[in-house]
Design an enzyme around this catalytic site. Sequence first.
Site, PDB file in Angstrom:
ATOM      1  N   CYS A 408      39.833  70.233  70.772  1.00  0.00           N
ATOM      2  CA  CYS A 408      39.263  71.389  70.071  1.00  0.00           C
ATOM      3  C   CYS A 408      37.818  71.093  69.669  1.00  0.00           C
ATOM      4  CB  CYS A 408      40.149  71.805  68.904  1.00  0.00           C
ATOM      5  SG  CYS A 408      39.950  73.557  68.532  1.00  0.00           S
ATOM      6  N   HIS A 545      45.118  72.629  71.150  1.00  0.00           N
ATOM      7  CA  HIS A 545      45.694  71.475  70.448  1.00  0.00           C
ATOM      8  C   HIS A 545      46.987  71.031  71.133  1.00  0.00           C
ATOM      9  CE1 HIS A 545      43.182  71.344  66.796  1.00  0.00           C
ATOM     10  NE2 HIS A 545      43.040  72.643  67.004  1.00  0.00           N
ATOM     11  N   GLU A 547      48.561  68.377  70.851  1.00  0.00           N
ATOM     12  CA  GLU A 547      49.440  67.551  69.999  1.00  0.00           C
ATOM     13  C   GLU A 547      50.589  68.352  69.392  1.00  0.00           C
ATOM     14  OE1 GLU A 547      46.338  68.448  69.346  1.00  0.00           O
ATOM     15  OE2 GLU A 547      45.884  68.598  67.208  1.00  0.00           O
TER      16      GLU A 547
HETATM   17  N1  GLN Z   1      35.506  74.259  64.224  1.00  0.00           N
HETATM   18  C1  GLN Z   1      35.768  74.565  65.595  1.00  0.00           C
HETATM   19  C2  GLN Z   1      36.001  76.031  65.824  1.00  0.00           C
HETATM   20  O1  GLN Z   1      36.338  76.750  64.918  1.00  0.00           O
HETATM   21  C3  GLN Z   1      36.932  73.756  66.126  1.00  0.00           C
HETATM   22  C4  GLN Z   1      38.222  74.038  65.433  1.00  0.00           C
HETATM   23  C5  GLN Z   1      39.258  72.975  65.632  1.00  0.00           C
HETATM   24  O2  GLN Z   1      38.948  71.876  66.033  1.00  0.00           O
HETATM   25  N2  GLN Z   1      40.490  73.292  65.343  1.00  0.00           N
HETATM   26  O3  GLN Z   1      35.882  76.504  66.912  1.00  0.00           O
END
Ligand code: GLN
Length: 577
Positions: A408, A545, A547
């Site tokens: 992410c 994600h 995970e």
């Molecule tokens: N801050 C980043 C976004 O909002 C990544 C978010 C995250 O890693 N969950 O796109």
Amino acid sequence: MPFCIASVCVIKGTKKKAKGGMAERMNGKDTKYIFITGGVLSSLGKGLASAAIGALLESRGLTVTLQKLDPYINVDPGTMNPFQHGEVFVTDDGTETDLDLGHYERFTNAKLGHNNNFTTGKIYHSVITKERRGDYLGGTVQVIPHITDEIKNSIRLLSKDADVVLVEIGGTVGDIESLPFLEAIRQFRADVGKENVIYIHLTLVPYIGTAGEVKTKPTQHSVKELRSIGIQPDILLCRTDRFLSKDIKSKIALFCNVSNDAVITAKDVDCIYEVPLVFHQEGLDNKIIELLNIWTRTPRLESWEQLCRQIKNPVYRIKIAIVGKYVDLTESYKSLNEALYHGGLLNNSRVDLKFVDSESLAEETCHSMFNDVDGILVPGGFGSRGFEGKIRAARFARENNIPFFGICLGMQVAVVEFARNVAGIEDAHSAEMDTASPHPVIYLMKEWYDEQSKSIQKRDTASDKGGTMRLGAYPCHLQKATLAHMAYEKDDISERHRHRFEFNNEYRDVLEKSGMVVSGASPQGDLVEIIELKDHLWFLGCQFHPEFKSSPMNPHPLFADFIKAALEKSDHRCIRD
Ligand code: GLN
């Protein structure tokens, strides 16, 4: 004692329709409910205990679902600080939930969503919305019955989903804020029939070194507290560092008014995946089905036994650096730690983690910080704190051929780093960190095709926090002959998201020409989901994600391959070396 029938389970339900018909399932069998409360102090592992009970019941052929009722006022944990609350777990349907739902999904086959986690805030929100709408016809709206009814309704939402519904009550008995939940579950037994409900209470039985014995008083007090609000626990799970003797169990049974075989030792274990087996050895699942009057097959625990053997006998060991912000509190990376562990299991390797604070990672310290690691991972995150340190980590991994996994925000970091240092776009940035960046390679996409709603979605900087997030499961199409395709071994996947910012397609061409590979994108192609690098041992970033979908029985393919690459990097360092 119920008897066992090979491969079938029969729930002996009462024929009479329970009050309000709530216990009745569609197939005519009564749904059974297990309420799990905690006493003495927090962090005894109620979530894990609930998940392990779910696993044990599944091993007997029952279907289960789990629910967490959280007494705090926040409507959901989405906006809560991970320092305070730990990880925000995301389900397929895009609900931001308590991290205990992660345990539930890792231990069982239950598919969880918005009905599996309720907070005081969510309950009150719903009651107040009804009150404003006039649903209560001018009546006085009160904790009993309106709040308690709403809580009971939220439990009943799951009645048709499984043979057994396990409901974990957050917090500790005695907390002011958990009272309405305890009152609701007390009433619930009368509503659905006492043969359909049991209460399991998790307490602490500490060993006091100076006295040379374990002490039962905290358990007695905690049960007394529970009974004062009308709940008599049926089973006590006693968290302790040693097996409780028969005498101690009898003493607890006597004082707490439960049978001797309902006092279960919940002994500390080295690895959480041993918990179902430890509970089984203590006779917990037998006692549960006896009390709930369920007939099931004998439990099939071979896969758990096999897993524990594997856990105890790793051949290799590797070290992974996690470069992030919440390094002091590893609870905030719960699913991530577990997914790395699962990836290790599949590769017969122990995975040691080195948490590196990205804020203090300077260019000069990279070498000393990373010289003993076999892989670098930059996890998800929000805000600009430590962003440049993460960029340095990605650069170090890229330049030194160290396996790199960006998740992410970690993928966004890898894109910014590549744009700056390889594609020559010196002032490339993420618009989250610098709204005025002349080259926002990561930005807020104004318009995109949303596969969940099958419509064009719009968002801008003015939309309120949380409301604009891309949340939950989204499909992704993989390019053949890429690291991603090799890991998943299929063309189309679905993964869970939780972010606002996206890869900016205006820069896709130039980045691809410089050697970046877009190996996964949304079916329409407008949302870049996975990037990787050629000529590198293993360098991959994903916008989702992974995970959240890893479990010990099914380690996630990206984690498995990342660990495999790290193992290669380490030259297959043996555990004995
Ligand atoms: N801050 C980043 C976004 O909002 C990544 C978010 C995250 O890693 N969950 O796109």
